[in-house]
Design a protein around this motif. Structure first.
Motif, PDB file in Angstrom:
ATOM      1  N   GLY A  38     -31.860   5.551 -35.389  1.00 52.60           N
ATOM      2  CA  GLY A  38     -32.922   6.382 -35.964  1.00 52.60           C
ATOM      3  C   GLY A  38     -32.408   7.639 -36.630  1.00 52.60           C
ATOM      4  O   GLY A  38     -33.194   8.541 -36.942  1.00 52.60           O
ATOM      5  N   ASP A  39     -31.105   7.719 -36.862  1.00 50.67           N
ATOM      6  CA  ASP A  39     -30.508   8.908 -37.477  1.00 50.67           C
ATOM      7  C   ASP A  39     -30.416   8.674 -38.982  1.00 50.67           C
ATOM      8  O   ASP A  39     -29.378   8.233 -39.514  1.00 50.67           O
ATOM      9  N   LEU A  40     -31.494   9.001 -39.738  1.00 49.75           N
ATOM     10  CA  LEU A  40     -31.534   8.735 -41.173  1.00 49.75           C
ATOM     11  C   LEU A  40     -30.587   9.641 -41.952  1.00 49.75           C
ATOM     12  O   LEU A  40     -30.033   9.223 -42.985  1.00 49.75           O
ATOM     13  N   ASP A  41     -30.399  10.848 -41.490  1.00 52.61           N
ATOM     14  CA  ASP A  41     -29.483  11.753 -42.187  1.00 52.61           C
ATOM     15  C   ASP A  41     -28.058  11.206 -42.167  1.00 52.61           C
ATOM     16  O   ASP A  41     -27.357  11.211 -43.187  1.00 52.61           O
ATOM     17  N   ARG A  42     -27.637  10.770 -41.000  1.00 52.98           N
ATOM     18  CA  ARG A  42     -26.282  10.214 -40.909  1.00 52.98           C
ATOM     19  C   ARG A  42     -26.173   8.936 -41.740  1.00 52.98           C
ATOM     20  O   ARG A  42     -25.140   8.683 -42.370  1.00 52.98           O
ATOM     21  N   HIS A  43     -27.247   8.154 -41.746  1.00 50.06           N
ATOM     22  CA  HIS A  43     -27.247   6.936 -42.552  1.00 50.06           C
ATOM     23  C   HIS A  43     -27.048   7.275 -44.031  1.00 50.06           C
ATOM     24  O   HIS A  43     -26.216   6.660 -44.725  1.00 50.06           O
ATOM     25  N   ARG A  44     -27.805   8.255 -44.542  1.00 54.69           N
ATOM     26  CA  ARG A  44     -27.690   8.623 -45.955  1.00 54.69           C
ATOM     27  C   ARG A  44     -26.302   9.177 -46.269  1.00 54.69           C
ATOM     28  O   ARG A  44     -25.724   8.889 -47.328  1.00 54.69           O
ATOM     29  N   ASN A  45     -25.755   9.942 -45.353  1.00 61.44           N
ATOM     30  CA  ASN A  45     -24.418  10.498 -45.578  1.00 61.44           C
ATOM     31  C   ASN A  45     -23.357   9.391 -45.674  1.00 61.44           C
ATOM     32  O   ASN A  45     -22.441   9.467 -46.497  1.00 61.44           O
ATOM     33  N   GLU A  46     -23.481   8.401 -44.801  1.00 56.80           N
ATOM     34  CA  GLU A  46     -22.524   7.293 -44.850  1.00 56.80           C
ATOM     35  C   GLU A  46     -22.657   6.524 -46.163  1.00 56.80           C
ATOM     36  O   GLU A  46     -21.653   6.152 -46.787  1.00 56.80           O
ATOM     37  N   MET A  47     -23.885   6.291 -46.612  1.00 57.19           N
ATOM     38  CA  MET A  47     -24.094   5.509 -47.830  1.00 57.19           C
ATOM     39  C   MET A  47     -23.643   6.283 -49.066  1.00 57.19           C
ATOM     40  O   MET A  47     -23.305   5.678 -50.103  1.00 57.19           O
ATOM     41  N   LYS A  48     -23.613   7.603 -49.009  1.00 60.13           N
ATOM     42  CA  LYS A  48     -23.195   8.404 -50.154  1.00 60.13           C
ATOM     43  C   LYS A  48     -21.684   8.593 -50.215  1.00 60.13           C
ATOM     44  O   LYS A  48     -21.170   9.153 -51.192  1.00 60.13           O
ATOM     45  N   SER A  49     -20.980   8.154 -49.211  1.00 60.91           N
ATOM     46  CA  SER A  49     -19.540   8.412 -49.149  1.00 60.91           C
ATOM     47  C   SER A  49     -18.725   7.502 -50.071  1.00 60.91           C
ATOM     48  O   SER A  49     -17.522   7.715 -50.242  1.00 60.91           O
ATOM     49  N   HIS A  50     -19.369   6.477 -50.655  1.00 63.90           N
ATOM     50  CA  HIS A  50     -18.666   5.571 -51.569  1.00 63.90           C
ATOM     51  C   HIS A  50     -19.569   5.255 -52.749  1.00 63.90           C
ATOM     52  O   HIS A  50     -20.798   5.230 -52.615  1.00 63.90           O
ATOM     53  N   PRO A  51     -19.000   5.010 -53.936  1.00 63.47           N
ATOM     54  CA  PRO A  51     -19.829   4.587 -55.062  1.00 63.47           C
ATOM     55  C   PRO A  51     -20.467   3.222 -54.803  1.00 63.47           C
ATOM     56  O   PRO A  51     -20.015   2.459 -53.943  1.00 63.47           O
ATOM     57  N   GLU A  52     -21.518   2.935 -55.585  1.00 58.84           N
ATOM     58  CA  GLU A  52     -22.292   1.718 -55.331  1.00 58.84           C
ATOM     59  C   GLU A  52     -21.444   0.456 -55.462  1.00 58.84           C
ATOM     60  O   GLU A  52     -21.592  -0.481 -54.681  1.00 58.84           O
ATOM     61  N   MET A  53     -20.565   0.392 -56.470  1.00 62.65           N
ATOM     62  CA  MET A  53     -19.769  -0.816 -56.660  1.00 62.65           C
ATOM     63  C   MET A  53     -18.851  -1.077 -55.475  1.00 62.65           C
ATOM     64  O   MET A  53     -18.616  -2.226 -55.106  1.00 62.65           O
ATOM     65  N   LYS A  54     -18.330  -0.034 -54.840  1.00 63.80           N
ATOM     66  CA  LYS A  54     -17.515  -0.232 -53.633  1.00 63.80           C
ATOM     67  C   LYS A  54     -18.377  -0.705 -52.478  1.00 63.80           C
ATOM     68  O   LYS A  54     -17.948  -1.525 -51.653  1.00 63.80           O
ATOM     69  N   LEU A  55     -19.612  -0.189 -52.420  1.00 57.66           N
ATOM     70  CA  LEU A  55     -20.512  -0.655 -51.367  1.00 57.66           C
ATOM     71  C   LEU A  55     -20.824  -2.132 -51.545  1.00 57.66           C
ATOM     72  O   LEU A  55     -20.925  -2.881 -50.565  1.00 57.66           O
ATOM     73  N   VAL A  56     -20.982  -2.588 -52.787  1.00 57.35           N
ATOM     74  CA  VAL A  56     -21.191  -4.019 -53.049  1.00 57.35           C
ATOM     75  C   VAL A  56     -20.011  -4.823 -52.524  1.00 57.35           C
ATOM     76  O   VAL A  56     -20.184  -5.875 -51.901  1.00 57.35           O
ATOM     77  N   CYS A  57     -18.792  -4.333 -52.753  1.00 56.24           N
ATOM     78  CA  CYS A  57     -17.600  -5.024 -52.224  1.00 56.24           C
ATOM     79  C   CYS A  57     -17.638  -5.096 -50.704  1.00 56.24           C
ATOM     80  O   CYS A  57     -17.221  -6.091 -50.101  1.00 56.24           O
ATOM     81  N   GLY A  58     -18.135  -4.038 -50.057  1.00 61.54           N
ATOM     82  CA  GLY A  58     -18.247  -4.057 -48.596  1.00 61.54           C
ATOM     83  C   GLY A  58     -19.215  -5.115 -48.119  1.00 61.54           C
ATOM     84  O   GLY A  58     -18.955  -5.818 -47.125  1.00 61.54           O
ATOM     85  N   PHE A  59     -20.345  -5.264 -48.811  1.00 62.96           N
ATOM     86  CA  PHE A  59     -21.310  -6.297 -48.424  1.00 62.96           C
ATOM     87  C   PHE A  59     -20.736  -7.697 -48.646  1.00 62.96           C
ATOM     88  O   PHE A  59     -21.045  -8.618 -47.902  1.00 62.96           O
ATOM     89  N   ILE A  60     -19.901  -7.855 -49.673  1.00 62.11           N
ATOM     90  CA  ILE A  60     -19.264  -9.155 -49.897  1.00 62.11           C
ATOM     91  C   ILE A  60     -18.303  -9.473 -48.751  1.00 62.11           C
ATOM     92  O   ILE A  60     -18.183 -10.626 -48.320  1.00 62.11           O
ATOM     93  N   LEU A  61     -17.604  -8.447 -48.235  1.00 64.75           N
ATOM     94  CA  LEU A  61     -16.701  -8.663 -47.097  1.00 64.75           C
ATOM     95  C   LEU A  61     -17.461  -9.086 -45.844  1.00 64.75           C
ATOM     96  O   LEU A  61     -16.947  -9.864 -45.036  1.00 64.75           O
ATOM     97  N   GLU A  62     -18.687  -8.607 -45.663  1.00 61.32           N
ATOM     98  CA  GLU A  62     -19.471  -8.939 -44.473  1.00 61.32           C
ATOM     99  C   GLU A  62     -20.942  -9.096 -44.874  1.00 61.32           C
ATOM    100  O   GLU A  62     -21.725  -8.144 -44.796  1.00 61.32           O
ATOM    101  N   PRO A  63     -21.354 -10.293 -45.298  1.00 62.46           N
ATOM    102  CA  PRO A  63     -22.744 -10.512 -45.732  1.00 62.46           C
ATOM    103  C   PRO A  63     -23.770 -10.259 -44.637  1.00 62.46           C
ATOM    104  O   PRO A  63     -24.937  -9.967 -44.929  1.00 62.46           O
ATOM    105  N   ARG A  64     -23.346 -10.386 -43.368  1.00 64.31           N
ATOM    106  CA  ARG A  64     -24.320 -10.251 -42.281  1.00 64.31           C
ATOM    107  C   ARG A  64     -24.820  -8.815 -42.119  1.00 64.31           C
ATOM    108  O   ARG A  64     -25.737  -8.566 -41.336  1.00 64.31           O
ATOM    109  N   LEU A  65     -24.240  -7.880 -42.861  1.00 65.17           N
ATOM    110  CA  LEU A  65     -24.818  -6.537 -42.890  1.00 65.17           C
ATOM    111  C   LEU A  65     -26.198  -6.555 -43.531  1.00 65.17           C
ATOM    112  O   LEU A  65     -27.046  -5.702 -43.232  1.00 65.17           O
TER     113      LEU A  65
END
Length: 986
Positions: free
Chosen positions: A687-714
């Motif tokens: 339930g920590d939305l602030d920490r969630h947003r901070n983690e998602m902002k730590s990498h550009p979107e294209m790198k985040l897409v690569c992370g989801f490809i590494l683990e689709p179950r996210l």
């Protein structure tokens, strides 16, 4: 190497109440035991642990030299000797003989029995005489077909089992001499026959061939192989003159040889087939395939050739197709189908077990601690007798047969102990004066005699022990019967009982972490597997008990491989799967603290858990067990932690615990993107939305897409066959829909998710039923088109998009969310969205104009789209235009949208369609102008545009011909003047 255990495979023991000392005996079928002594055969019924009961007795022509029983046909074959002559007979319907004085019918093989005698043959035993041109030496019955093979000095004779039909209700068993196998240079002492496979053995030679029934060379049934000179004779330095010497001063010694497969045809043993069968129903053999030739050398170190150095106990053992114990087959076939075949033969101190189906290979070598006298092979064990010991060895037949039945048995789903595993002696049981042994079902028959004198030998050994130019076989006269002999029936205990003893025995090795524990448990596993392969002999309750033992043995083996750090640790995975144990049960069994109280988790257990969690099993671990798993991987394989935490089985993990372990990975060199996304997912669970947003902002979107490809179950998980979006996916839908669509597209391009799975994911994510398409899914389809998916799905993609566009136009339904791309974006980026005409404004029409679109596929779906609207009208006209229905389009536009007719004509009526300007459009406009009406001015304007085009295209005479006859000259005059001046201007 043979390992020795002191187990108890032998159970109850009975004494066979025969009256005279047995000279020959054999058993078989359900409960039959035959004992021959003198000129009489006694038959006994053997059932379970009850007393062996005499069933009947019958006289023979002479002393019995050889006995063989066939379960197929339920007959007994015997070689008998009378007045120094030998005879071959088969005893049929012997169960009907109630007393020794009952009448017996004797007939010649192939003798035609007439119908009036049917009642006689039905109620009395028959003896079938089988005349042979040479004295029979040995016999063997095929355990599948019941055919009888007879060995003579230089040939084998095959009698095919068949039935004479006496009447509609009654038939009698008979034989037909169907084949003669001529064999030169070897005299058979023992033979074995099974479904076309023939094994024969002399004193120091073994030959195995396969008779093939496929007529590859026309109708000829005689097979004359090429004469092959014996290569051994040339390489051993023995001249022809030496071979021809007939003096007792010379002993011919040949080198030991082993030839496998086709090479065995170079042994110098010539095999020729001669078909003699007359019945078309009889299986005919046309070819010989050589499988194995093996020759042993005698021990001449003592300078005296020992009479005891020769082979014994030749046997072919079939294993039938029954279905793997790990699969559930509703009904097994009643007809036996050969799965694998094994051949065993033995020297006094060593035995050899070969597999001979598909490939010929040596499986096991048995070293005996004492000189053996005889041995019998069963699917579970090898039983060997010495002068004073009954020995029980394990065999590898079930392991080899399992691989024949399922070549993929050694995978992450299934496993079987290897064929190459060391054999072991389970028991060495003392019996005084052992002389002979035979086996059927779970009964071992033993003949003992306290007198050290041996049982009559098979034959006098020729002085030229190794010369294959054989002599006649002579049998010793039996000694006078003496006291001190016994015929015992020793029952082997049930496989489940012995299995339990082996498991208990293995517990002594558990704490030592040695290979002995795995070895013994593997033996127990193979024991149960072999019993299951012979399922036809099992009662339903026995089979259920064996299946339970099979699963339990798999669990024990899984425990062993998960505890030991060996190169085979990965086998923990298939054995645990075969055991039926849940992951939670395995984890409960895996609590093995070290002496100092610490925990060490070996790679076998880690491998099992890692793969189990990766397979998305429909099992949710408790919070306690999930925490234990995280701890295990933190200690053993920390780089797998993000993947482990994304498994649906870890749903109940405490997010605080997970976050603590993930935080320790930040500086460990692991994939920072994957760790970041996993932490963002855990922050949502907390339930920590602030920490969630901070983690998602730590990498550009294209790198985040690569992370989801590494683990689709996210993003996407499956539970009980249903696609479940994760909390992170739900969050992205609301906050970053573009990232979500790009990530799913990335998964598709990397084959991490299928097209149907992606569609289902977005429908579930957006809470839509199966018939409602959310805009996010349309965004995905449009993104797929932009990304250029393979052509095989392109038309399907067109269909889905156009169907959705049509539905929205027909229902006037706006999208449920703002589209991620505008129509202009798509038209500019994708060639399949073709540039629109001047009168086309909508995305649907743009797609229809695309070069790859299959217009015929969309026609049936245009009905809901009315032509009363501009959008509907333009779609219909575009589709008809793509189908080249130009005249129909002109009529439609003139009727419904005359202002669009000239732009349409300028775009479409070109080249081969140019004539439609004056042949179709001009007459139609003239007609509509005359009719007047509210659209008259539009028609008139269009007519003027049309006349301008026609005046340019046609010559003056042609132009005059297409003008209407009732028109006003003043109206057409300007166009006529232009047309007439056009040539001069040019």
């Amino acid at each position: 190497m043979v390992q020795l255990y002191n187990l108890h495979p032998f159970g109850s023991q009975q004494v066979v109440p025969c009256k005279l000392e047995p000279e020959r005996f054999c058993g078989g079928g359900r409960d039959a035991l035959f004992v021959a002594a003198g000129c009489k055969v006694e038959a006994f019924a053997v059932a379970g642990q009850e007393l062996c009961q005499p069933r009947c007795a019958f006289s023979t022509l002479g002393r019995v030299l050889c006995l063989a029983y066939s379960e197929a046909g339920d007959y007994l074959a015997a070689i008998e000797e009378k007045n120094k002559a030998t005879f071959l007979r088969a005893y049929v319907n012997w169960r009907s003989k109630r007393t020794e004085n009952c009448r017996v019918c004797i007939r010649m093989v192939g003798h035609k029995v007439e119908a009036p005698f049917s009642d006689t043959f039905r109620d009395q035993m028959s003896i079938i005489e089988m005349p042979l041109s040479e004295a029979p030496l040995c016999i063997s019955c095929c355990p599948v077909k019941g055919d009888l093979l007879v060995g003579c000095t230089n040939k084998l004779v095959l009698f095919s089992l068949k039935y004479q039909i006496i009447s509609e209700e009654f038939s009698i068993l008979d034989f037909e001499r169907s084949l003669i196998i001529h064999i030169d240079n070897i005299v058979p002492v023992e033979i074995s026959f099974c479904v076309g496979y023939v094994a024969l053995m002399s004193d120091l030679e073994v030959l195995i061939v396969k008779l093939e029934s496929d007529p590859k060379t026309g109708e000829s049934v005689n097979y004359q192989p090429l004469k092959i000179n014996n290569p051994m004779k040339q390489t051993e330095g023995i001249s022809n003159e030496t071979l021809q010497l007939d003096s007792d001063d010379f002993v011919i010694c040949q080198k030991p040889v082993e030839l496998l497969g086709e090479k065995s045809s170079q042994s110098g043993v010539s095999v020729t087939l001669e078909s003699t069968g007359l019945d078309d129903k009889t299986i005919k053999y046309y070819h010989v395939q050589h499988l194995l030739y093996k020759r042993f050398a005698p021990d001449i170190s003592s300078l005296v050739l020992s009479d005891d150095i020769k082979l014994h106990s030749l046997q072919l053992l079939p294993i039938y197709q029954t279905g793997s114990p790990t699969t559930d087959r509703k009904k097994l076939s009643q007809e036996k189908e050969l799965l694998s075949l094994f051949c065993f033969f033995s020297l006094p101190h060593v035995g050899y077990l070969y597999m001979v189906v598909k490939s010929v290979e040596l499986m096991s070598v048995y070293q005996y601690p004492e000189k053996s006298q005889q041995a019998v092979l069963t699917p579970q064990f090898l039983h060997v007798i010495t002068s004073n010991n009954l020995q029980c060895f394990t065999v590898r037949c079930s392991a080899a047969a399992a691989r024949e039945e399922d070549p993929y048995v050694d995978t992450t789903l299934k496993a079987c102990p290897p064929v190459s595993m060391d054999v072991c002696a389970l028991r060495i049981q003392l019996f005084i004066g052992l002389k002979a042994i035979c086996h059927f079902k779970n009964h071992i028959i033993l003949l003992t005699k306290a007198d050290p004198e041996a049982i009559p030998e098979r034959r006098e050994p020729p002085k030229r022990l190794l010369s294959r130019k054989g002599t006649n076989v002579k049998f010793k006269t039996p000694p006078v019967a003496e006291a001190g002999w016994n015929l015992y029936i020793v029952d082997t205990i049930s496989p489940v009982q012995l299995y339990k003893e082996m498991v208990d025995y293995s517990n002594t090795y558990k704490t030592a972490k040695t290979q002995s524990c795995i070895h013994l448990l593997s033996e127990a596993h193979l024991l149960v597997r072999a019993a299951l392969m012979d399922a036809s002999q099992l009662e339903p309750g026995e089979k259920a008990e064996l299946l339970e033992a099979f699963k339990e043995s798999c669990g024990h083996l899984g425990d062993c491989y998960s505890r030991l750090d060996t190169q085979y640790s990965h086998l923990a995975l298939p054995y645990y799967k075969m055991s039926g144990l849940s992951m939670a049960e395995v984890l409960t069994r895996a609590d093995w603290p070290l002496e100092d109280g610490s925990q060490k988790y070996e790679r076998g257990l880690i491998f099992y858990i890692n793969h189990s969690l990766d397979e998305n099993l429909d099992e949710e671990l408790s919070e306690e067990l999930a925490a234990k798993v995280v701890q295990m991987f933190h200690m053993a394989e920390p780089k797998q932690l993000p993947h482990i935490l994304c498994s649906p089985s870890m749903k109940n993990i405490n997010p605080v615990t997970a976050m603590n372990y993930l935080s320790k990975l930040d500086t460990s060199g692991f994939s920072s993107i994957l760790v970041t996304l996993t932490k963002a997912a855990m922050a949502l669970k907390m339930g920590d939305l602030d920490r969630h947003r901070n983690e998602m902002k730590s990498h550009p979107e294209m790198k985040l897409v690569c992370g989801f490809i590494l683990e689709p179950r996210l993003l996407i998980q499956q539970r009980r066959g249903q696609i479940i979006p994760t909390e992170l996916a739900v969050q992205l839908k609301d906050t970053q829909p573009g990232l979500l669509v790009a990530s799913v597209l990335g998964l598709q391009k990397n084959n991490k998710i299928g097209i149907e799975e992606a569609d289902s994911f977005f429908k579930v994510l957006c809470g839509k039923d199966k018939d409602t398409i959310p805009q996010l899914l349309v965004d995905l389809w449009e993104a797929q088109l932009v990304a250029g998916l393979p052509d095989v799905v392109l038309q399907e993609l067109f269909f889905k998009l156009t169907s959705q566009y049509i539905w929205r136009l027909s229902k006037m339904q706006p999208p449920d969310t703002i589209p991620l791309r505008t129509s202009e974006d798509l038209i500019l980026q994708v060639a399949d969205y073709h540039v629109c005409y001047a009168f086309v404004q909508k995305l649907l029409k743009s797609l229809i104009c695309g070069p790859s679109f299959d217009i015929a596929s969309i026609i049936p779906f245009l009905e809901p789209l009315s032509e009363d609207t501009i959008a509907g009208l333009s779609v219909h006209v575009l589709c008809r235009t793509r189908l080249k229905e130009y005249e129909q389009c002109i009529d439609t536009l003139l009727e419904r949208c005359p202002e669009a007719i000239i732009p349409y004509a300028n775009h479409e009526l070109k080249e081969e369609n140019r004539t439609l300007w004056w042949k179709k459009l001009l007459p139609e406009l003239c007609h509509r102008v005359k009719c007047g009406g509210e659209k008259g001015q539009l028609y008139l304007s269009s007519l003027k545009e049309t006349l301008s085009v026609v005046a340019v295209e046609l010559e003056l005479r042609d132009f005059l011909n297409v003008l209407p006859e009732d028109g006003t000259a003043a109206f057409f005059l300007p166009y006529l003047l232009y047309c007439s001046r056009k040539k001069s201007l040019t």
